[in-house]
Design a protein around this motif. Sequence first.
Motif, PDB file in Angstrom:
ATOM      1  N   SER A  58       0.928  -1.352   0.001  1.00 38.77           N
ATOM      2  CA  SER A  58      -0.191   0.011   0.089  1.00 38.77           C
ATOM      3  C   SER A  58       0.747   1.171   0.023  1.00 38.77           C
ATOM      4  N   LYS A  59       0.656   2.192  -1.021  1.00 32.03           N
ATOM      5  CA  LYS A  59       1.357   3.268  -1.163  1.00 32.03           C
ATOM      6  C   LYS A  59       0.537   4.497  -0.254  1.00 32.03           C
ATOM      7  N   LEU A  60      -0.706   4.193   0.153  1.00 35.22           N
ATOM      8  CA  LEU A  60      -1.317   4.923   0.927  1.00 35.22           C
ATOM      9  C   LEU A  60      -1.492   5.277   2.467  1.00 35.22           C
ATOM     10  N   HIS A  61      -0.901   4.374   3.095  1.00 29.81           N
ATOM     11  CA  HIS A  61      -0.721   4.036   4.335  1.00 29.81           C
ATOM     12  C   HIS A  61       0.118   5.173   4.987  1.00 29.81           C
ATOM     13  N   TYR A  62       1.446   5.198   4.237  1.00 30.24           N
ATOM     14  CA  TYR A  62       2.221   6.342   4.628  1.00 30.24           C
ATOM     15  C   TYR A  62       2.457   7.652   3.723  1.00 30.24           C
ATOM     16  N   GLY A  63       1.291   7.491   2.710  1.00 32.82           N
ATOM     17  CA  GLY A  63       1.582   8.601   1.933  1.00 32.82           C
ATOM     18  C   GLY A  63       2.325   8.336   0.618  1.00 32.82           C
ATOM     19  N   VAL A  64       1.708   8.650  -0.542  1.00 31.50           N
ATOM     20  CA  VAL A  64       2.442   8.534  -1.860  1.00 31.50           C
ATOM     21  C   VAL A  64       3.444   9.522  -1.915  1.00 31.50           C
ATOM     22  N   ARG A  65       4.694   8.863  -2.380  1.00 33.10           N
ATOM     23  CA  ARG A  65       5.945   9.591  -2.615  1.00 33.10           C
ATOM     24  C   ARG A  65       6.233   9.901  -4.113  1.00 33.10           C
ATOM     25  N   THR A  66       6.302  11.304  -4.076  1.00 36.32           N
ATOM     26  CA  THR A  66       6.520  12.015  -5.347  1.00 36.32           C
ATOM     27  C   THR A  66       7.811  11.407  -5.910  1.00 36.32           C
ATOM     28  N   PRO A  67       7.862  11.163  -7.496  1.00 35.77           N
ATOM     29  CA  PRO A  67       9.011  10.652  -8.018  1.00 35.77           C
ATOM     30  C   PRO A  67      10.228  11.587  -8.099  1.00 35.77           C
ATOM     31  N   LYS A  68      11.430  10.986  -7.594  1.00 30.03           N
ATOM     32  CA  LYS A  68      12.665  11.936  -7.996  1.00 30.03           C
ATOM     33  C   LYS A  68      13.218  11.779  -9.593  1.00 30.03           C
ATOM     34  N   THR A  69      12.444  10.711 -10.054  1.00 27.65           N
ATOM     35  CA  THR A  69      13.057  10.492 -11.629  1.00 27.65           C
ATOM     36  C   THR A  69      11.760  10.198 -12.316  1.00 27.65           C
ATOM     37  N   PRO A  70      11.223  11.206 -12.742  1.00 29.33           N
ATOM     38  CA  PRO A  70      10.025  10.960 -13.420  1.00 29.33           C
ATOM     39  C   PRO A  70      10.107  10.737 -14.892  1.00 29.33           C
ATOM     40  N   LEU A  71      11.122  10.890 -15.662  1.00 27.23           N
ATOM     41  CA  LEU A  71      11.505  10.459 -16.813  1.00 27.23           C
ATOM     42  C   LEU A  71      11.561   8.747 -16.937  1.00 27.23           C
ATOM     43  N   GLN A  72      10.618   8.010 -16.940  1.00 25.09           N
ATOM     44  CA  GLN A  72      10.850   6.576 -16.873  1.00 25.09           C
ATOM     45  C   GLN A  72       9.966   5.849 -17.643  1.00 25.09           C
ATOM     46  N   VAL A  73      10.278   4.778 -18.242  1.00 28.50           N
ATOM     47  CA  VAL A  73       9.351   4.035 -18.790  1.00 28.50           C
ATOM     48  C   VAL A  73       8.306   3.389 -18.165  1.00 28.50           C
ATOM     49  N   PRO A  74       6.989   3.645 -18.315  1.00 23.29           N
ATOM     50  CA  PRO A  74       5.907   3.055 -17.332  1.00 23.29           C
ATOM     51  C   PRO A  74       6.257   1.687 -17.002  1.00 23.29           C
ATOM     52  N   LEU A  75       5.751   1.217 -15.891  1.00 26.30           N
ATOM     53  CA  LEU A  75       5.654  -0.217 -15.338  1.00 26.30           C
ATOM     54  C   LEU A  75       7.138  -0.728 -15.472  1.00 26.30           C
ATOM     55  N   THR A  76       8.294  -0.193 -15.374  1.00 27.41           N
ATOM     56  CA  THR A  76       9.623  -0.785 -15.294  1.00 27.41           C
ATOM     57  C   THR A  76      10.056  -0.306 -14.003  1.00 27.41           C
ATOM     58  N   HIS A  77      11.287  -0.762 -13.618  1.00 25.00           N
ATOM     59  CA  HIS A  77      11.903  -0.205 -12.223  1.00 25.00           C
ATOM     60  C   HIS A  77      13.468   0.196 -12.733  1.00 25.00           C
ATOM     61  N   GLN A  78      14.172  -0.447 -12.777  1.00 26.72           N
ATOM     62  CA  GLN A  78      15.529  -0.091 -13.171  1.00 26.72           C
ATOM     63  C   GLN A  78      15.779  -0.290 -14.735  1.00 26.72           C
ATOM     64  N   LYS A  79      15.582  -1.517 -15.137  1.00 24.27           N
ATOM     65  CA  LYS A  79      15.827  -1.732 -16.762  1.00 24.27           C
ATOM     66  C   LYS A  79      14.726  -2.101 -17.445  1.00 24.27           C
ATOM     67  N   ILE A  80      14.499  -1.800 -18.798  1.00 27.36           N
ATOM     68  CA  ILE A  80      13.624  -2.267 -19.598  1.00 27.36           C
ATOM     69  C   ILE A  80      13.597  -3.780 -19.586  1.00 27.36           C
ATOM     70  N   TRP A  81      12.498  -4.149 -19.644  1.00 22.42           N
ATOM     71  CA  TRP A  81      12.178  -5.637 -19.723  1.00 22.42           C
ATOM     72  C   TRP A  81      13.068  -6.365 -20.565  1.00 22.42           C
ATOM     73  N   GLY A  82      13.879  -7.406 -20.028  1.00 24.17           N
ATOM     74  CA  GLY A  82      14.738  -8.189 -20.836  1.00 24.17           C
ATOM     75  C   GLY A  82      15.998  -7.807 -21.204  1.00 24.17           C
ATOM     76  N   THR A  83      16.279  -6.518 -20.928  1.00 22.68           N
ATOM     77  CA  THR A  83      17.520  -5.832 -21.525  1.00 22.68           C
ATOM     78  C   THR A  83      18.383  -5.488 -20.375  1.00 22.68           C
ATOM     79  N   ASP A  84      19.708  -4.680 -20.666  1.00 20.43           N
ATOM     80  CA  ASP A  84      20.292  -4.152 -19.617  1.00 20.43           C
ATOM     81  C   ASP A  84      20.316  -2.317 -19.854  1.00 20.43           C
TER      82      ASP A  84
END
Length: 390
Positions: A58-84
């Motif tokens: 849950s992001k709601l319990h402690y409050g939603v954290r605004t992004p530090k790095t907004p320029l990001q491919v949606p639904l990814t974390h550090q890498k684009i799926w299946g690549t480096d």
Amino acid sequence: MSEKKQIKQKSAFREWIDSVVFAVVAATLIRFFFFEAYTIPTPSMESSLMVGDFLFVSKLHYGVRTPKTPLQVPLTHQKIWGTDIPSYLRWLDLPIKRLPGFSDVKQGDAVVFNVPNYSPDGDAPVDLRTYYIKRCIGTPGKTLEIRDTQVYIDGKPMENPPKLQHEYILKVKEQLTEEFFEEHNIYNGIDATGQSNANWMEVNLTAQDSLIGGLHDYIVNTYQGNIDEFKKMKSFVSVDLLKAAKNTPDGQDGMTNDDGATPMFGSSYIWNRDNYGPLLIPSKGLTIKLDSGNVDKYKYIIKYYEDNKNVVIDGHRIMIDGKTITSYTFKQDYYFMMGDNRHHSADSRYWGFVPSDHIVGKAVFIWMSLDPNKNFLSKIRWNRIFRFVN
């Protein structure tokens, strides 16, 4: 005679594209504002949370954290799926803010957070560092101490999680089977990725035939409920807690965490995994004096997490912009996190405090659980599905 405009019908391909775009946008918004899925990859929270548990955080319990790095491919974390290939650009680097939440982080909460700087991805932006899940043991402004495996907060013993785990030597008069250990949720070293972890395997499922009396010794990592069950066995002989001695650095008596690391402040204070502190946990606005007795506890906070510039650590001195500081006021809250699997968890004992801007959310619900040790037909742990996280 008026002409009626013909409404152009969307092609099937266009409708498919619109549906995909809508799904991605909706999933991104839900992930950002409400819930995010998380998988338990390691045994650091067993037996409370098992390898292969799938959680909603849950992001709601402690409050939603605004992004530090907004320029990001949606639904990814550090890498684009299946690549480096990195999934983000650093062209925008924004300060992290937090919207109001339902509650603050409380002692005993199972919390997901971005692991602090010590990790291999420490150069990644804060909001894109590796996710960890641990239990909050100490909150801002409290003094934490571990005495002989028991956590104390402000001098009072903390109520332990029901399935808190430690290492034990179990001695019995019969050879126990792997099925016996599985019945008690004690598994060999296979993590959620299917990779074998030799250290965990040696700890959890190793039989050592005793030369005297034909006894069998097993080193097991488990919780008190199982220990009580073992004592009822006809073949039971003894069970002993394996713990590090006070004033003995980790490793000198064979007691270490999985990667052999020493506690964060162990070189300065001779602390170990079972005897640690006392340690004051910083809170926003708290001012402390800095001297040779406590600089080592807080120097990395001041250098890495407080947005200070030109910080130099020289032995027991901290300099900011060339000036030695003798006191410091903290700019944010900090937390002390530990795994419920106390003898097999890389946590705040080893890499220090978790800053508030690293907090992602609260683990609230297990929606699926897959046992990595089982085959396809028996992989689902039906008794763990649709359970709230305690």
